[in-house]
Design a protein around this motif. Structure first.
Motif: not given
Length: 174
Positions: A118-122
């Motif tokens: 997944y992609m994190d918020i950064n």
């Protein structure tokens, strides 16, 4: 809960928006996603949930929030563009509910353990292994991003009973 943070109504099961596949979050969308997070968490807390996917509040982007509140400790998790890359062969049945199906529950069988990308918020790519309630919650919310609802995992008889109850309840509140 924070009364200063705006919330949105959770879309109910009969809303066709919940059946739409969401759009991949691009790096240029991250600023918008960050701005939506306080509303997402507050909406989830106010509704008494442990997970909330963007489409449940009318947002067509591929992300969700989770807070299992284990041991009365808040641990906010934000998952963007999840992709399940491994599933255990061991399956587990658990009584699931959904904020889009108020007061409706049914046993759902899912893999006990998963691994996701997944992609994190950064905007960084991450990998996570999860089991138990966290794994179930991730699978449930990822389904929402693909237009799949928890009732799609149960028999048509049980699904029809739940949908009739939801429709009846909606008519009662009009």
């Amino acid at each position: 809960m924070n009364d200063d943070i705006e919330t949105r109504p959770v879309l109910l099961a009969t809303n066709p928006f919940l059946r739409k596949k969401t759009k991949i979050v691009e790096k240029e969308d991250l600023k918008d996603v960050k701005e939506l997070l306080p509303m997402m968490f507050e909406t989830m807390y106010k509704a008494g949930g442990i997970g909330l996917a963007a489409p449940q509040v009318g947002i067509g982007l591929r992300f969700f929030v989770i807070d299992l509140m284990q041991n009365n400790q808040s641990e906010k998790i934000v998952i963007i563009n999840p992709e399940v890359i491994e599933k255990s062969e061991e399956l587990e049945s658990y009584k699931e509910g959904c904020l889009s199906f108020p007061d409706q529950y049914s046993d759902v069988i899912r893999p006990e353990k998963i691994k996701i990308n997944y992609m994190d918020i950064n905007g960084s790519r991450q990998e996570m292994e999860a089991d138990g309630l966290l794994a179930r919650c991730i699978q449930h919310e990822t389904d929402h991003l693909d237009g799949i609802l928890f009732v799609d995992h149960i028999s048509s008889l049980k699904r029809n009973i739940i949908m009739r109850k939801i429709i009846k309840e909606q008519k009662r509140h009009r």
